[in-house]
Write a protein that holds these residues in place. Sequence first.
Motif, PDB file in Angstrom:
ATOM      1  N   UNK A  89       0.831  -1.211   0.000  1.00 18.09           N
ATOM      2  CA  UNK A  89       0.000   0.000   0.000  1.00 18.09           C
ATOM      3  C   UNK A  89       0.857   1.249   0.000  1.00 18.09           C
ATOM      4  N   UNK A  90       1.977   1.199   0.725  1.00 16.43           N
ATOM      5  CA  UNK A  90       2.856   2.354   0.783  1.00 16.43           C
ATOM      6  C   UNK A  90       3.443   2.714  -0.566  1.00 16.43           C
ATOM      7  N   UNK A  91       3.626   1.716  -1.419  1.00 16.02           N
ATOM      8  CA  UNK A  91       4.162   1.956  -2.751  1.00 16.02           C
ATOM      9  C   UNK A  91       3.066   2.202  -3.795  1.00 16.02           C
ATOM     10  N   UNK A  92       1.812   2.219  -3.345  1.00 10.91           N
ATOM     11  CA  UNK A  92       0.744   2.640  -4.252  1.00 10.91           C
ATOM     12  C   UNK A  92      -0.137   1.560  -4.817  1.00 10.91           C
ATOM     13  N   UNK A  93      -0.040   0.335  -4.305  1.00 13.46           N
ATOM     14  CA  UNK A  93      -0.923  -0.747  -4.775  1.00 13.46           C
ATOM     15  C   UNK A  93      -2.313  -0.541  -4.192  1.00 13.46           C
ATOM     16  N   UNK A  94      -3.243  -0.091  -5.027  1.00 16.85           N
ATOM     17  CA  UNK A  94      -4.613   0.168  -4.589  1.00 16.85           C
ATOM     18  C   UNK A  94      -5.530  -0.799  -5.331  1.00 16.85           C
ATOM     19  N   UNK A  95      -5.967  -1.879  -4.688  1.00 18.25           N
ATOM     20  CA  UNK A  95      -6.761  -2.904  -5.381  1.00 18.25           C
ATOM     21  C   UNK A  95      -8.028  -2.346  -6.025  1.00 18.25           C
ATOM     22  N   UNK A  96      -8.303  -2.830  -7.217  1.00 16.66           N
ATOM     23  CA  UNK A  96      -9.531  -2.490  -7.939  1.00 16.66           C
ATOM     24  C   UNK A  96     -10.248  -3.805  -8.210  1.00 16.66           C
ATOM     25  N   UNK A  97     -10.839  -4.365  -7.152  1.00  8.10           N
ATOM     26  CA  UNK A  97     -11.292  -5.750  -7.182  1.00  8.10           C
ATOM     27  C   UNK A  97     -12.493  -6.000  -8.084  1.00  8.10           C
ATOM     28  N   UNK A  98     -13.198  -4.947  -8.457  1.00 13.52           N
ATOM     29  CA  UNK A  98     -14.383  -5.158  -9.289  1.00 13.52           C
ATOM     30  C   UNK A  98     -14.022  -5.554 -10.715  1.00 13.52           C
ATOM     31  N   UNK A  99     -12.788  -5.276 -11.150  1.00 12.25           N
ATOM     32  CA  UNK A  99     -12.386  -5.524 -12.531  1.00 12.25           C
ATOM     33  C   UNK A  99     -10.925  -5.965 -12.516  1.00 12.25           C
ATOM     34  N   UNK A 100     -10.689  -7.260 -12.702  1.00 15.51           N
ATOM     35  CA  UNK A 100      -9.331  -7.782 -12.585  1.00 15.51           C
ATOM     36  C   UNK A 100      -8.399  -7.236 -13.658  1.00 15.51           C
ATOM     37  N   UNK A 101      -8.941  -6.949 -14.849  1.00 16.72           N
ATOM     38  CA  UNK A 101      -8.101  -6.420 -15.923  1.00 16.72           C
ATOM     39  C   UNK A 101      -7.675  -4.991 -15.589  1.00 16.72           C
ATOM     40  N   UNK A 102      -8.628  -4.179 -15.155  1.00 10.78           N
ATOM     41  CA  UNK A 102      -8.296  -2.812 -14.762  1.00 10.78           C
ATOM     42  C   UNK A 102      -7.322  -2.811 -13.584  1.00 10.78           C
ATOM     43  N   UNK A 103      -7.516  -3.753 -12.670  1.00  3.80           N
ATOM     44  CA  UNK A 103      -6.626  -3.876 -11.517  1.00  3.80           C
ATOM     45  C   UNK A 103      -5.194  -4.129 -11.982  1.00  3.80           C
ATOM     46  N   UNK A 104      -5.022  -5.049 -12.940  1.00  9.65           N
ATOM     47  CA  UNK A 104      -3.685  -5.356 -13.447  1.00  9.65           C
ATOM     48  C   UNK A 104      -3.105  -4.192 -14.241  1.00  9.65           C
ATOM     49  N   UNK A 105      -3.954  -3.472 -14.958  1.00  4.69           N
ATOM     50  CA  UNK A 105      -3.483  -2.301 -15.686  1.00  4.69           C
ATOM     51  C   UNK A 105      -3.024  -1.204 -14.729  1.00  4.69           C
ATOM     52  N   UNK A 106      -3.767  -1.037 -13.667  1.00  2.00           N
ATOM     53  CA  UNK A 106      -3.527   0.052 -12.723  1.00  2.00           C
ATOM     54  C   UNK A 106      -2.373  -0.249 -11.772  1.00  2.00           C
ATOM     55  N   UNK A 107      -2.318  -1.482 -11.279  1.00  2.00           N
ATOM     56  CA  UNK A 107      -1.345  -1.837 -10.248  1.00  2.00           C
ATOM     57  C   UNK A 107      -0.241  -2.766 -10.720  1.00  2.00           C
ATOM     58  N   UNK A 108      -0.387  -3.321 -11.916  1.00  2.00           N
ATOM     59  CA  UNK A 108       0.621  -4.230 -12.433  1.00  2.00           C
ATOM     60  C   UNK A 108       0.178  -5.676 -12.352  1.00  2.00           C
ATOM     61  N   UNK A 109       0.573  -6.459 -13.338  1.00  2.00           N
ATOM     62  CA  UNK A 109       0.180  -7.866 -13.407  1.00  2.00           C
ATOM     63  C   UNK A 109       0.695  -8.641 -12.198  1.00  2.00           C
ATOM     64  N   UNK A 110       1.959  -8.414 -11.834  1.00  2.00           N
ATOM     65  CA  UNK A 110       2.572  -9.202 -10.756  1.00  2.00           C
ATOM     66  C   UNK A 110       1.953  -8.899  -9.392  1.00  2.00           C
TER      67      UNK A 110
END
Length: 697
Positions: A237-258
């Motif tokens: 969270x400190x490095x900016x990982x903000x889950x977007x759980x409603x949309x897994x593709x958007x989540x990976x785009x926003x926070x990274x695949x890994x």
Amino acid sequence: MDDSHGDGAGNGGNGSRHGHWAIGKNGKRHWCFPGWLYGILFVVFDFCFLAILQWSVTQTTSGVDLVSTAGGIGEMIGKIGTGNWVFALNMLLIGLIYLTVLMIFNRFWIATGLMFVLSCIIATVEHLKIEVRYETVYPSDLNFISGGNGGEIASFMPDDGARVIIGMVIFMLVLVALCVFLNHIDGRHGSMIRFSGKSKALGAVIRLLLVVLPAGFVSMYTVDVGTTDSWAYGVSRGLGDIPSMWDSVYDAQRNGVVPSFIRAINPKVMDEPANYSEETMKEIAEKYSNVADTINESRSNTMTDSTVIAILSETFSDPENVPGVTLNEDPIPNIKQIMTETTSGKMLSSGYGGGTANLEYMELTGLSMANFDSSLTSPYQQLIPNASWTPTFNQMWGSADNSIAVHPYEASMYSRETDYVKFGFSKFYALSGGTDKIQYTDKIDSSPYVSDESAYKETLDQVKSTDNSQFIQLMTMQNHMPYNNWYEDNQFEVTSNDDGKSESEISNIETYAKGLSYTDEATKEFLDELDKIDKPITVIFYGDHLPGIYKTAGEDSANSIALHETDYFIWSNKASGQQGTKIADDAYTSPNFLMAEAAEQMDANVSPYLAFLTSLHSKVAAMEPPVVNTIQGWDRIPAGSTIYLDEDGKQVAYDDLDDETKQMLEDYKLIQYDITAGEGYLKNTDFLSLPDNAGTM
């Protein structure tokens, strides 16, 4: 790096090093890459691996868009200026994996080539799954393959799958060829840690540490990042990982695949109750079996002889229940009239402005978000994909053919397409994605969403398609945010503004009110049509949460409960013989109790599980985890105590509950733990079975 004697190129000492040059077996001189250059190349290739992975999740309707991929990565980098270091988090995690592979092989170009191969394979699989299901790869997909289902992967191949695979293979071979070429011109051939003589042991220790330390960090991060307040959670969270759980593709785009993949590997579900055991669960099953027998003595119907339609009406709630909101006209007069004639009241929602799938999950399972650890914020994404046992109420209707879901939007949202298969639904009709498409797609004026009238027509067709009793789950979309003045001839006005609402807030409320009026009319017409059908039907109707537009009311924490109360009713048609029933203790509820209330509405026999929920509801009218007056996020469940409401809607502290109620709440945790995180002992009992095996979950 390698500063050993000899040729430095792994040629067994057949050449000699002259400065940064080495003489190989063929007598030719090769330049040995210096250590600093390997360092630069390590960072460059680390970025390349990230780019390949992000390429796989950045897609348009015509496929993967390289420009959009570059833009997405550029946006990641740009966020650093705002204090969001999610780009660095991705580089760190991929880099640590890269370093581990590098030290295992101890050859830079072999490790780099292997990382390129792995990145390309992962990106290809990710791309193909997204194209078919608009859903990223989950850890549970690895279980699917390891479980002997690898041969079924071909059935998920899109039409252009072969082209994508061939293209990626060519790209991968080019990258591998590049590594082979660089290995050839590098006089050291990528040799990393090499010591000879007395220093050989030291070299082995250093190499071992450079394997263990990065691999250990990634492993510990993976184990802990799914747990609230862990060190890994704090780093993420400190490095900016903000889950977007409603949309897994958007989540990976926003926070990274890994990061998005890793945080789904080991989510914390619940702490194990102290007295959890097979014996304890058998005692609970027996205890509530006796309660079910008592309840069933006065019940005359079988639940599964009726069709049950559960309607999650998107953001449905009466605006005039919000402090400070008064309208010039009632937007839901028909539904208010219906509520006076049948079981109805207020439903306590865990969400505000979001969290739809959590309310849906509670309604379908009877489980409560209040019992989960605060780390588990979205069962649909964090729990269900890995679950080996997923009992839901629709399963009591027997064959999957009798379970139908309808959602006039994307099937992939909240991973519903995947989860509804595990729930035992044979069909999931959606607007886009998936294999089953809705027929009715009309929208109102300039609204971007399919109307409730169309959603009801779709549902009505399903009801009329068979004489069998069914369980139908409908999730509407008409009143989803935003509320951008979609409707023509909107007569609704906010008539009071003593608290100083902004023009934007007033406009949102008025647009929202008009949408509700369309829902009100369509719902009445739908029930009128159901009344004409000669088979017993019961409808569970509820709003999932309030829209996140009440900013002024939300500024006052005293309004928290009011901003989490929606409207609900349970209605039966004429053919059911239960029309006009209004059960006791219906003034307040929460979604986990809705099916138990529906059984009472239908005068239907219950399973021990439904008997438990019936008994608990008589003690606790509603329960939810702590709530907040801001739009539902997916970081974590808010800190605080579980909210309990009594039959008058007043909040009750846990310490003020009587011993019997406290025991039932402890039983609830045991039941939920056994189903979601435990050994599943209840599966081997009749706890979830209706009398005479009329249906099981």
